[in-house]
Design a protein around this motif. Structure first.
Motif, short mmCIF file in Angstrom:
data_model
loop_
_atom_site.label_atom_id
_atom_site.label_comp_id
_atom_site.label_asym_id
_atom_site.label_seq_id
_atom_site.Cartn_x
_atom_site.Cartn_y
_atom_site.Cartn_z
N SER A 1 15.64 111.39 9.11
CA SER A 1 15.83 109.99 9.48
C SER A 1 16.33 109.12 8.32
O SER A 1 16.73 107.97 8.54
N ALA A 2 16.29 109.64 7.12
CA ALA A 2 16.75 108.87 5.96
C ALA A 2 17.25 109.83 4.88
O ALA A 2 16.93 111.03 4.89
N HIS B 1 7.68 112.72 5.30
CA HIS B 1 7.94 113.93 4.52
C HIS B 1 9.27 113.81 3.78
O HIS B 1 10.29 113.42 4.36
N ALA B 2 9.27 114.18 2.52
CA ALA B 2 10.48 114.18 1.69
C ALA B 2 10.87 115.61 1.35
O ALA B 2 10.00 116.44 1.02
N TYR B 3 12.16 115.88 1.41
CA TYR B 3 12.68 117.22 1.11
C TYR B 3 13.75 117.09 0.03
O TYR B 3 14.95 116.98 0.32
N GLN C 1 21.50 113.66 -9.98
CA GLN C 1 21.28 115.09 -10.07
C GLN C 1 20.61 115.69 -8.84
O GLN C 1 20.25 116.87 -8.85
N SER C 2 20.42 114.90 -7.79
CA SER C 2 19.72 115.41 -6.61
C SER C 2 19.99 114.53 -5.40
O SER C 2 20.63 113.48 -5.50
N ALA C 3 19.49 114.97 -4.27
CA ALA C 3 19.49 114.18 -3.03
C ALA C 3 18.21 114.52 -2.28
O ALA C 3 17.66 115.62 -2.44
N MET D 1 11.44 121.68 -5.75
CA MET D 1 12.75 121.24 -5.28
C MET D 1 13.61 122.47 -4.95
O MET D 1 13.70 123.40 -5.74
N HIS D 2 14.25 122.44 -3.78
CA HIS D 2 15.17 123.51 -3.41
C HIS D 2 16.54 123.28 -4.05
O HIS D 2 16.90 122.15 -4.39
#
Length: 506
Positions: free
Chosen positions: A152-153, A168-170, A159-161, A1-2
């Protein structure tokens, strides 16, 4: 996670990425365009004016010399040093609604919160130069930039987004939308976007005119609108159609020629149109710049017409203000409410820029009443006080945040103080830390500053011109947090430092 995912690799997103990378945050930038280069970003259609406030931001991070060189300006350090000794002038201050400001009428002495320096004047640049410089700087700071990724979403958690692009999830602790006036992040995060609808459709194009001499050079206000003719076939124009044409139809040569003829009052002929785009003066702003773990900056948070060249400059100001606050939050040493101060400080600035844009549109309308007001404004701008007022607004010299202090320096951008040993304030700010300047070299203040050494530099000694101040505490974005005609007492210093930098290191 960034730590942070930034959506949008334009100047604002990249400047913010540099601020965060410089502070040691892990940053990922997602850009939907497959490559950064575009003919709309080059020296012709991509030309932009940077205000003195923006050049000051680049200067404080050690990038102004490189930007001047990349923009085609001089890059001679000796020339820069010589310019730093000249009286403050704010040359090239721009225009208001097409009415040029005469720099010789600007009274620099009426702008007391500035000192002569390399960043005193604004400059012309182009988007390709700005983005290339910032992308290279971001990469050196460990920022990852991915092109061809369309978000797109978006999902938000305590604690995150998470930003999604297809499958792909970032994930990140924070997501910042710097994705322009049609921001996807703004829509996905349900930011309220309010304002006024457009009065005109504007056009910018690179075209060949068979009889270009029929068009006056530079900015031309006419009874039916406004047009601008620059070198190498760069033409811009404003048509008061209520914004009806923008993005609704194809930009054909016949349409562009018809609009140009109507606005210019000539029978000029466009023999060829090489590139063209349209825009409007729609003026909108989000009601907040933060929704939980999602923030907005630049055009994603506010849009308006490009009149006066305030858009890019306001966005850079957003990034400079947000970067250190978000980094402090990521690292866990931000005092309560620090991140919320981003909206509190920057939204009023954006609102003033929107009104500045609306005021220009109002006096440009092809209406006898508006034209009469335009004549009055022209006369006022022709005076010394009028030219100085407009210069202060366009340059950013008049910007002041309400930090709860009546001291006239607090909340303003700090002058580029030069100590007698030759060190400038801008030299001390390149690593993104705050600065405590102690012109009286008071040992008490030096000892107090040691508590924040990881977040603040301490520098002592007489200045060539201390403007009557004994000490100044400067935030990482260059804003004065504390100032005194004599050295602030230790209690006041520690209280203010804690307000902006959090608890001391030990």
């Amino acid at each position: 996670m960034h730590d942070v995912v930034i959506v949008g690799a334009g100047p604002v997103g990249l400047f913010l990425a540099c601020e965060l990378g410089r502070a040691g945050c892990s940053v990922l930038v997602l850009e939907r365009e497959p490559e950064s280069r575009s003919p709309f970003k080059g020296k012709l259609l991509g030309t932009r004016g940077l205000s003195a406030a923006s050049t000051e931001a680049f200067h404080r991070r050690g990038m102004l010399h490189q930007l001047r060189t990349a923009s085609g300006g001089h890059g001679d350090p000796g020339a820069d040093a010589e310019a730093a000794r000249e009286p403050a002038s704010l040359r090239g201050v721009g225009h208001f609604a097409g009415i040029r400001i005469d720099p010789d009428r600007v009274d620099a002495t009426a702008l007391p919160y500035r000192l002569p320096g390399q960043a005193m004047d604004g400059m012309l640049t182009h988007l390709e130069a700005v983005e290339t410089l910032l992308a290279e700087q971001a990469s050196r700071l460990g920022v990852e930039i991915r092109h061809g990724v369309t978000v797109s979403a978006l999902s938000r958690h305590e604690q995150s987004a998470v930003a999604y692009a297809g499958e792909h999830a970032y994930p990140a602790r924070w997501v910042v939308g710097c994705d322009g006036g049609r921001s996807t992040v703004r829509g996905l995060a349900d930011f309220a976007f309010v304002g006024t609808e457009p009065q005109f459709t504007g056009y910018t194009m690179q075209a060949t005119a068979a009889d270009a001499e029929k068009l006056g050079p530079g900015i031309n206000l006419t009874p039916t609108g406004m047009y601008l003719r620059l070198l190498e076939g760069h033409i811009a124009m404003v048509d008061f159609d209520g914004g009806a044409f923008d993005r609704s139809q194809q930009l054909t040569r016949d349409h562009l020629q018809a609009v140009l003829r109507r606005v210019s009052g000539t029978d000029v002929t466009l023999s060829e149109v090489h590139l063209a785009s349209s825009f409007t003066d729609r003026a909108m702003q989000t009601t907040t710049y933060r929704q939980g773990r999602v923030l907005l900056a630049g055009d994603a948070a506010h849009i308006h017409s490009p009149l006066g060249g305030q858009g890019l400059n306001t966005g850079i100001g957003d990034a400079m203000n947000l970067g250190w606050k978000l980094a402090a939050t990521v690292h866990g040493h931000a005092p309560d409410g620090l991140l919320d101060s981003y909206t509190r400080e920057r939204r009023p600035i954006g609102a003033k820029v929107l009104d500045w844009s609306r005021a220009q549109v109002a006096i440009m309308r092809p209406d006898p009443h508006c034209q009469a007001i335009q004549g009055v404004i022209r006369d006022l701008i022709g005076t010394r006080d009028g030219a100085t007022y407009v210069a202060g607004r366009l340059s950013g010299a008049s910007i002041r945040y309400d930090l709860g202090s009546e001291h006239p320096w607090v909340g303003r951008s700090a002058p580029d103080f030069r100590l007698e040993n030759g060190t400038r304030l801008s030299d001390l700010m390149r690593d993104g830390r705050g600065v405590a300047l102690d012109f009286s070299a008071d040992r008490c203040l030096r000892d107090a500053a040691k508590g924040w050494e990881s977040r603040m530099r301490y520098a002592a000694g007489p200045a060539e011109n201390d403007l009557g101040l004994g000490a100044v505490l400067v935030r990482p974005d260059g804003v004065v947090a504390l100032a005194g005609e004599r050295t602030p007492d230790r209690e006041a210093f520690e209280q203010t430092a804690g307000q902006w930098f959090g608890a001391p290191d030990s």
